[in-house]
Enzyme design. Structure first.
Site, PDB file in Angstrom:
ATOM      1  CB  CYS A  93     -13.699 -16.372 -12.696  1.00  0.00           C
ATOM      2  SG  CYS A  93     -13.287 -18.128 -12.633  1.00  0.00           S
ATOM      3  CB  CYS A  96      -2.287  18.394   3.133  1.00  0.00           C
ATOM      4  SG  CYS A  96      -2.437  19.419   4.599  1.00  0.00           S
ATOM      5  CG  ASP A 142      39.358  11.193  18.083  1.00  0.00           C
ATOM      6  OD1 ASP A 142      40.083  11.333  19.080  1.00  0.00           O
ATOM      7  OD2 ASP A 142      39.453  10.220  17.302  1.00  0.00           O
ATOM      8  CB  CYS A 156      -8.726 -18.765 -11.986  1.00  0.00           C
ATOM      9  SG  CYS A 156      -9.783 -18.935 -13.439  1.00  0.00           S
ATOM     10  CB  CYS A 185      -4.007  13.451   3.511  1.00  0.00           C
ATOM     11  SG  CYS A 185      -4.448  14.770   2.372  1.00  0.00           S
TER      12      CYS A 185
END
Length: 877
Positions: free
Chosen positions: A194, A122, A572, A197, A125
């Site tokens: 992790c 909507c 034209d 890295c 939002c």
């Protein structure tokens, strides 16, 4: 050039164009004019009431009643209408929109990033997201467009964008950044376990030559790298750090699937809980246990809207999540657990269905991107190497096999084939391509193998530009949509306050608190204007998407609505109704057969580069007539040509040439005068002794003109008018062949403007169809400007209000029909939404409306409005 943004913002500037008519503005009118000439003096720009002249230009007086917003022409292209929407008093368009569009202004010290937002069902939002993001530090401006699902953010520094994604996700939506920096590429990195890295990869890449910026995100598994190196080198460097990387090719389908995958599980589970609780209440299960099931269902289905409501309230946004959350909690407070759970579940179901439906319209254009293959075979020496299109540079040669789609725009350097260009132009008939011809990404190579030299990067291809232009058009509000949005912003707070008063006031005078509190909750639900605010944008997006798939670019909802009320169209002549190039129309033979005459004429003309000579040779080729053996070819400047064939000197040229060589024209004068009266160019063929025959050459009507004009008449166009600078004879002949209602001949550019104004003064809503260049003044004056723009023509795509990509008129009747249908559906949607709201409001006070029926009426109406609008996507020619 298109009007610069600086000039478009001046409200009382004036302008010149080096070869176009200047429109003189009377003092009582708006004192604004325009220029498409980039070389205007800065001095004149600074003056509030300045005016400027144009060399060799004539003045056209504009009367106040005839034209409210005045404009002038360009010496190079048709006028761009977008500026007129940004500034109501700016010029370079006669069609200034009454709708004010918010444009993001980015200063040199600021940055702008774009995102795609998923889950907005909507326009409210979009407002919630805007308000919430504006509260973030260093965010200068925010624009969210519900129709396209696009978010644009302006920040004062790069760090300002860091919290954007998490903030949008807090509001209950999914977000994906759109790559703004062409040198910034995204890589998918495998093997990270992790955050350390990610840091390792960042540190390693920062030491690589040619890498300017690196950002690695462990949670998403993506690395953003701005580099000047080849993609292979970056992949190799990441592998050195111990990880596997692949270039992210912006697979939009995968993105959308990841955002929608598993979203319905909670909805199904909560629905089962409600069903169990309801059945339990009739099978001896205690009401406490049933209420527990309802409460769990409310938490599962209502968590997301409640979370969105919390952040919405924090950003002072009264959206549907707030209304529904309050209604559900209110129902729980007064002990209506089944009502509360049903409200939340129906709301979640409605949102899911709306999202699914609305994405069909949003994808109506973006799906075109999937037509261009993500990879291509690149020729490297004697080998073919498969590469993703993002890695291919301008000048690379790619090989496209029969049956494959062309991945990038380019020029054929080897091979011949037929190409299906339907994705670009909407034409169903394949076009033959040979060496030197341009081809476009997304089109289909139907027969021979082709080698193509790439002329545009993937983000600059014609199909990418079409998608960009149409998304911009979808983001512009039509007048109806602007009105509905303004109405909704007033309507919702009023009904919200009314709901509070209904809850509080009647109990003070003896009314039952629980009854009036329940009625107030119903009023809150009815206050949600979803169906009403969705009614217009979904229809417009669907119609613009349908038009684009058929090779017609409509530059915004305003122009779609205008096309729906057009009842007169001026064309034209040259290049629009006609081919715009000479062709043989008459062959009159006196002393030989027509075949012999054409054979001699072809021999005389085949070495000439004159357009008329080429037309004659092409006509003979079409008839399968061969040329003869000739010698001593000679061009006689301004008169014609001569050559010796079998010992006899033959001539082809004008009457002046034959008068000089002493050939009598008495027997052919009647035919010459007749052809001249029809506006045709006459080529006389003969010797010094006699005239062998005449050829009439003229600009011929396009094959599609007659069917197109008939289609327009069937779709409610009352006046079809031809405008031409040709003489009366030519105009009369073309008018009779094409079937136009009226014609105006011997027109200069300013005379075409006068003709358009004449039609408008007669009460017609008038469109002008031209080539987008020479007809700039008339295109600007008309209520709607339609440009004949061939595929890939940047000028045509950037000008006028509507562009016919196939460069012919066959799509125009469909465009008019589609526009009228869109207006009808918009009206249906608006009236349906209003009637549903009125009925719901009336049913509240007698007690005929329950809370769950109120929710069902709201979400159901919104869904029906969307489905009704989707019919425009399926509309055929």
């Amino acid at each position: 050039m298109a009007l610069s943004e600086e000039k478009s913002q001046q409200q009382s500037s004036c302008c010149s164009s080096s070869s176009s008519p200047l429109i003189e503005i009377k003092p009582k009118e708006q004192s604004s004019c325009c220029s498409n000439n980039a070389s205007n003096n800065s001095a004149s720009e600074d003056k509030g009431d300045s005016c400027c002249s144009s060399s060799n230009s004539s003045l056209v007086e504009v009367k106040p009643k005839e034209q409210k917003s005045n404009c002038c022409s360009s010496d190079s292209i048709a006028l761009t209408k977008e500026e007129s929407q940004q500034q109501p008093s700016s010029c370079c368009s006669s069609k200034s929109s009454d709708v004010e569009e918010k444009e993001l202004v980015v200063n040199e010290t600021e940055e702008k990033l774009d995102y795609r937002v998923f889950g907005m069902d909507c326009p409210a939002c979009a407002v919630t997201i805007e308000k919430s993001l504006k509260t973030l530090k260093d965010i200068q401006d925010v624009k969210v467009n519900y129709s396209t699902g696009k978010l644009q953010v302006v920040g004062s520094n790069p760090a300002a964008f860091s919290p954007i994604e998490s903030q949008v996700e807090k509001l209950g939506f999914n977000i994906e950044p759109l790559n703004q920096n062409k040198r910034m590429k995204t890589y998918l990195v495998e093997g990270m376990d992790c955050g350390a890295c990610a840091k390792t990869i960042e540190n390693h890449l920062r030491n690589v030559s040619g890498v300017k910026e690196v950002s690695v995100n462990f949670s998403t598994g993506k690395a953003q790298v701005e580099h000047e190196n080849d993609v292979e080198q970056i992949v190799k460097e990441i592998s050195k750090a111990g990880y596997k990387a692949t270039l992210f090719t912006n697979n939009r389908k995968a993105i959308e699937e990841s955002h929608t995958k598993g979203k319905n599980g909670s909805l199904i589970f909560s629905g089962i809980l409600i069903a169990l609780g309801f059945i339990g209440s009739y099978t001896g299960v205690s009401s406490f246990m049933s209420n527990i099931l309802y409460a769990i269902a409310m938490v599962i289905s209502g968590y997301k809207p409640a979370k969105s409501a919390y952040y919405g309230v924090k950003s002072r946004s009264l959206d549907m999540n707030v209304l529904m959350t309050v209604a559900a909690l209110g129902a729980a407070i007064i002990g209506e657990w089944l009502e509360g759970a049903t409200v939340v579940w129906l709301f979640a179901l409605g949102v899911a269905l709306q999202n699914r439906s609305i994405e069909q319209t949003r994808n109506s254009i973006r799906n075109l991107m999937d037509l261009a293959p993500p990879e291509a075979w690149v020729k490297q020496g004697d080998q073919l190497v498969k590469k993703v299109v993002e890695e291919i540079s301008i000048g690379n040669v790619i090989v496209v096999k029969p049956g494959d789609r062309i991945p990038l725009d380019g020029e054929v350097v080897k091979g011949e084939s037929s190409i299906n260009q339907a994705p670009i132009t909407g034409e169903s008939i394949p076009v033959d391509k040979e060496i030197g011809d341009a081809v476009y990404a997304g089109t289909i190579n139907e027969s021979g193998s082709l080698e193509i030299k790439v002329t545009k990067l993937v983000e600059d291809t014609t199909i990418s530009k079409i998608i960009h232009l149409v998304e911009e058009a979808q983001e512009k509000k039509a007048p109806t949509q602007a009105f509905v949005d303004k109405f909704a912003t007033i309507y919702t707070p009023i009904v919200f306050i009314g709901a509070l008063l209904v809850m509080v006031v009647p109990p003070l005078f003896g009314g039952a608190w629980s009854d009036w509190f329940y009625k107030g909750l119903e009023l809150l639900v009815v206050a949600c204007p979803c169906a009403l605010v969705i009614s217009t944008p979904v229809a417009i997006v669907s119609a613009i998407g349908n038009a684009a798939k058929n090779g017609v670019l409509i530059k915004g909802g305003t122009f779609l609505e205008k096309a729906g009320i057009i009842n007169a169209i001026a064309f034209d002549k040259t290049g629009t109704l006609t081919e715009g190039k000479p062709a043989v129309s008459n062959v009159i033979s006196f002393a030989s057969t027509e075949e012999q005459l054409l054979s001699i004429t072809k021999t005389l003309e085949e070495y000439s580069n004159h357009p008329i000579a080429k037309a004659i040779v092409a006509h003979a080729d079409q008839k399968g007539i061969a040329s003869l053996e000739g010698e001593n070819f000679k061009s006689i400047t301004g008169k014609g040509v001569q050559a010796t064939i079998d010992g006899t000197v033959y001539y082809a040229g004008n009457a002046k040439l034959f008068s000089e060589i002493g050939t009598s024209l008495s027997d052919s004068l009647k035919h010459v005068e007749q052809l001249q009266n029809e506006g045709k160019t006459i080529i006389i063929v003969g010797t010094e002794q006699e005239v062998l025959g005449l050829l009439g050459v003229a600009d011929v009507i396009r094959n599609t003109t007659l069917t197109a004009l008939d289609g327009l008449k069937q779709n409610g166009i009352k006046q079809i008018v031809m405008l031409t600078g040709d003489n009366e004879g030519t105009a009369k002949m073309i008018a009779s062949q094409s079937g136009v209602n009226r014609y105006f001949a011997d027109l200069l550019p300013e005379d075409k403007v006068t003709s358009i104004k004449q039609l408008q003064s007669e009460g017609y809503k008038t469109a002008m169809v031209g080539d987008g260049i020479n007809d700039a003044p008339a295109l600007a004056t008309a209520d709607l400007g339609i440009a004949m723009g061939g595929a890939g023509t940047d000028t045509a795509m950037e000008t006028a209000d509507i562009v016919l990509m196939a460069d012919n008129l066959e799509k125009l009747p469909h465009t008019m029909k589609l526009s009228r249908k869109a207006l009808t559906i918009i009206k249906q949607n608006i009236w349906f939404s209003i009637i549903i709201k009125v009925i719901a409001l009336i049913f509240i006070f007698p007690g005929w409306l329950t809370l769950w029926i109120a929710v069902l009426s709201d979400t159901g109406a919104a869904l029906l409005v969307i489905l009704n609008s989707l019919r425009l996507l399926k509309m055929k020619e």
